[in-house]
Scaffold this motif. Structure first.
Motif, short mmCIF file in Angstrom:
data_model
loop_
_atom_site.label_atom_id
_atom_site.label_comp_id
_atom_site.label_asym_id
_atom_site.label_seq_id
_atom_site.Cartn_x
_atom_site.Cartn_y
_atom_site.Cartn_z
N ASN A 115 7.15 -3.76 -16.40
CA ASN A 115 5.89 -3.92 -15.67
C ASN A 115 5.29 -2.55 -15.36
OD1 ASN A 115 6.85 -2.92 -13.07
ND2 ASN A 115 8.08 -4.79 -12.98
N VAL A 116 4.05 -2.59 -14.88
CA VAL A 116 3.37 -1.35 -14.49
C VAL A 116 2.93 -1.49 -13.03
CG1 VAL A 116 1.22 -2.17 -15.54
CG2 VAL A 116 1.44 0.20 -14.98
N VAL A 117 3.03 -0.41 -12.28
CA VAL A 117 2.63 -0.40 -10.87
C VAL A 117 1.39 0.49 -10.74
CG1 VAL A 117 3.33 0.38 -8.56
CG2 VAL A 117 4.99 -0.81 -10.03
N ALA A 118 0.42 0.01 -9.97
CA ALA A 118 -0.82 0.78 -9.78
C ALA A 118 -1.43 0.43 -8.42
CB ALA A 118 -1.82 0.47 -10.89
N SER A 119 -2.38 1.24 -7.99
CA SER A 119 -3.06 1.00 -6.71
C SER A 119 -4.13 -0.08 -6.87
CB SER A 119 -3.75 2.27 -6.21
OG SER A 119 -2.82 3.28 -5.97
N GLU A 120 -4.56 -0.62 -5.73
CA GLU A 120 -5.67 -1.58 -5.70
C GLU A 120 -6.56 -1.25 -4.51
OE1 GLU A 120 -7.00 -3.68 -7.47
OE2 GLU A 120 -7.84 -5.28 -6.28
N LEU A 139 0.14 -4.60 -8.15
CA LEU A 139 -0.87 -3.79 -7.47
C LEU A 139 -0.49 -3.52 -6.01
CD1 LEU A 139 -4.09 -5.44 -8.97
CD2 LEU A 139 -3.02 -3.29 -9.62
N VAL A 140 -0.70 -2.30 -5.59
CA VAL A 140 -0.32 -1.88 -4.24
C VAL A 140 -1.59 -1.45 -3.49
CG1 VAL A 140 1.01 -0.17 -2.94
CG2 VAL A 140 1.90 -1.08 -5.09
N PRO A 141 -1.89 -2.07 -2.32
CA PRO A 141 -3.12 -1.70 -1.60
C PRO A 141 -3.14 -0.22 -1.23
CG PRO A 141 -2.00 -3.56 -0.55
CD PRO A 141 -1.07 -3.05 -1.62
N LEU A 142 -4.35 0.33 -1.15
CA LEU A 142 -4.50 1.71 -0.67
C LEU A 142 -4.12 1.77 0.81
CD1 LEU A 142 -8.00 2.56 -2.23
CD2 LEU A 142 -5.74 3.11 -3.17
N THR A 143 -3.97 2.97 1.35
CA THR A 143 -3.71 3.10 2.79
C THR A 143 -4.99 2.74 3.56
OG1 THR A 143 -4.50 5.37 2.86
CG2 THR A 143 -2.16 5.06 2.34
N SER A 144 -4.91 2.72 4.88
CA SER A 144 -6.10 2.36 5.68
C SER A 144 -7.22 3.38 5.51
CB SER A 144 -5.72 2.23 7.15
OG SER A 144 -5.14 3.45 7.56
N THR A 145 -6.88 4.60 5.07
CA THR A 145 -7.92 5.61 4.83
C THR A 145 -8.37 5.61 3.37
OG1 THR A 145 -6.17 7.24 4.48
CG2 THR A 145 -7.17 7.18 6.67
N LYS A 146 -7.97 4.59 2.64
CA LYS A 146 -8.36 4.39 1.24
C LYS A 146 -7.81 5.49 0.31
CE LYS A 146 -11.64 1.02 2.24
NZ LYS A 146 -11.18 -0.34 2.02
N HIS A 147 -6.62 5.97 0.64
CA HIS A 147 -5.91 6.90 -0.24
C HIS A 147 -4.85 6.12 -1.03
CE1 HIS A 147 -7.65 9.89 2.44
NE2 HIS A 147 -7.30 10.82 1.57
N ASN A 148 -4.43 6.67 -2.17
CA ASN A 148 -3.29 6.07 -2.87
C ASN A 148 -2.08 6.10 -1.95
OD1 ASN A 148 -4.17 5.43 -5.61
ND2 ASN A 148 -4.53 7.63 -5.84
N THR A 175 -10.93 9.59 -3.06
CA THR A 175 -9.95 10.29 -2.22
C THR A 175 -8.91 11.02 -3.07
OG1 THR A 175 -8.77 8.17 -2.13
CG2 THR A 175 -10.09 8.76 -0.22
N VAL A 176 -8.36 12.11 -2.52
CA VAL A 176 -7.28 12.83 -3.22
C VAL A 176 -6.01 12.84 -2.37
CG1 VAL A 176 -8.65 14.44 -4.63
CG2 VAL A 176 -8.10 15.05 -2.30
N SER A 177 -4.88 12.88 -3.05
CA SER A 177 -3.60 13.01 -2.35
C SER A 177 -3.24 14.49 -2.28
CB SER A 177 -2.50 12.28 -3.11
OG SER A 177 -2.81 10.92 -3.20
N PRO A 178 -2.54 14.91 -1.21
CA PRO A 178 -2.14 16.32 -1.13
C PRO A 178 -1.24 16.69 -2.32
CG PRO A 178 -1.79 15.20 0.97
CD PRO A 178 -2.16 14.14 -0.03
N THR A 179 -1.43 17.92 -2.83
CA THR A 179 -0.68 18.37 -4.01
C THR A 179 0.83 18.25 -3.82
OG1 THR A 179 -2.49 19.88 -4.42
CG2 THR A 179 -0.47 20.31 -5.61
N SER A 180 1.30 18.63 -2.62
CA SER A 180 2.77 18.60 -2.41
C SER A 180 3.29 17.16 -2.46
CB SER A 180 3.14 19.26 -1.08
OG SER A 180 2.41 18.63 -0.04
N ASP A 181 2.49 16.21 -1.96
CA ASP A 181 2.90 14.80 -2.02
C ASP A 181 2.97 14.32 -3.48
OD1 ASP A 181 2.75 14.99 0.66
OD2 ASP A 181 1.22 13.45 0.98
#
Ligand SMILES: Cc1ncc(COP(=O)(O)O)c(C=O)c1O
Length: 366
Positions: A115-120, A139-148, A175-181
């Motif tokens: 299977n494949v996992v992705a954001s929604e 599919l995995v919901p975004l965070t409350s701030t609409k980030h992955n 939205t972007v995720s922090p580089t270190s994350d």
């Protein structure tokens, strides 16, 4: 159900449909009329300024040699992309747009069965084909701030997960995720699973590319495109960066070594790489036009998310009218929903004048 809710729902249905291949196959001719001076097209995150003058001239000149296959050009374009990105040509595969390559990577993952996992929500055009190839999507919901939700994506993985798709900056939220994350995510996930990282929009704000990790992580594939800052969406030029062994594996899933962009498009891309001034201009104009939209939203009390791309995600909950319908009535297409039963919409950034018109229409309708 209230009229407004109904309209919003219908916008979502239209949005879902608009993501399907049927819509593109049957697009009304008027939508394709790029010379229409009245229609403002804000639905596909196209660059309103491109292609650059140099790229246009190179494509015109290349028409005369389009009776020949483009064997030598493949190597040349890969070499120039390698120079631009700090890799070798063996780290590059070319496609007719990056979406073709998203499909190729999905095929590679489907071949491994799982299977494949992705954001929604995220960029999902490639998903129906992946499903048909036997690769179901979790599919995995975004965070409350609409980030992955990087932890959520990791938690959703199971032993059958063969690929994780991550779009950074994310489409449709910007939205972007922090580089270190991201680095930690890749370290944890890419040791066992393909990580398809879609960097279609990194160039707008110089969001750091994770391609520096491709040599250490052969499961990491970075997708990039000439459709955005280079302004060549219709020319169809995209590429992936990955470990040379991964590139070889992906090439096996392409129909032949000459697959991908045409000779004309490749000549355009080669010229576009050299035209750095044009890319700088497009980035600056994108910021100016986006600021106009932000200011308009602020004046109208419309919540919006700071975007690192050429589109903006905004919440119409407090706006009294149906935004897509209002804009459409004023010859502005493309504002649409990507989440079911949601008041959030995405709109692409056009020229400064186009965004001034959007704001004026919204102010008049408020
Ligand atoms: C996140 C993302 N990836 C890929 C693409 C497809 O780009 P291309 O034109 O290179 O196929 C798009 C197009 O809008 C996109 O938004």
């Amino acid at each position: 159900m209230q009229r407004r809710q109904l309209l919003k729902q219908s916008a979502f249905v239209i949005a879902s449909f608009s993501l399907s291949r049927e819509l593109f196959a049957n697009a009304p001719v008027t939508n394709l009329n790029v010379n229409s001076s009245t229609l403002i097209r804000l639905g596909s995150n196209e660059n309103p300024h491109g292609p650059s003058t140099l790229a246009k001239q190179a494509m015109i000149d290349a028409v005369g040699i389009s009776n020949r296959y483009q064997w030598d050009m493949n190597a040349l374009l890969k070499t120039e992309i390698a120079k631009m990105t700090g890799h070798t040509k063996d780290h590059v595969a070319l496609g007719a747009g990056s979406s073709e390559l998203l499909g190729v990577v999905s095929l590679w993952a489907a071949y491994k069965k799982g299977n494949v996992v992705a954001s929604e929500p995220t960029f999902k055009l490639w998903m129906p084909a992946a499903r048909r190839m036997g690769l179901p999507t979790k599919l995995v919901p975004l965070t409350s701030t609409k980030h992955n939700d990087l932890n959520g994506l990791m938690n959703a993985m199971d032993q059958e997960t063969k690929m994780v798709y991550l779009c950074n900056p994310n489409n449709p939220t910007g939205t972007v995720s922090p580089t270190s994350d991201l680095e930690n995510f890749i370290k944890k996930v890419a040791s066992t699973t393909i990580v398809l990282l879609d960097e279609a929009y990194t160039d707008y704000y110089d969001t750091p590319s994770m391609s520096k990790m491709i040599d250490a992580y052969p499961n990491l594939v970075i997708a990039k495109t000439f459709s955005k800052t280079f302004g060549m969406a219709g020319a169809r030029v995209g590429y992936v960066l990955a470990h040379p062994n991964t590139i070889k594996a992906l090439n096996e899933f392409q129909a032949w070594a000459n697959a991908g962009p045409s000779a004309v498009s490749m000549q355009g891309a080669l010229a576009a790489i050299k035209d750095k001034e044009f890319v700088t201009y497009c980035k600056q104009e994108n910021i100016k036009a986006k600021d106009i939209l932000y200011q308009g939203f602020d004046a109208l009390g419309i919540k919006h998310i700071k975007s690192f791309t050429s589109f903006v995600y905004f919440d119409t909950a407090t706006y009294k009218k149906d935004v897509p319908a209002l804009l459409l009535a004023n010859q502005i297409t493309g504002a649409r929903s990507f989440e079911e039963n949601s008041s959030w919409l995405r709109i692409s950034i056009g020229t400064v004048a186009e965004m001034e018109k959007v704001v004026a229409v919204l102010k008049l309708g408020a």
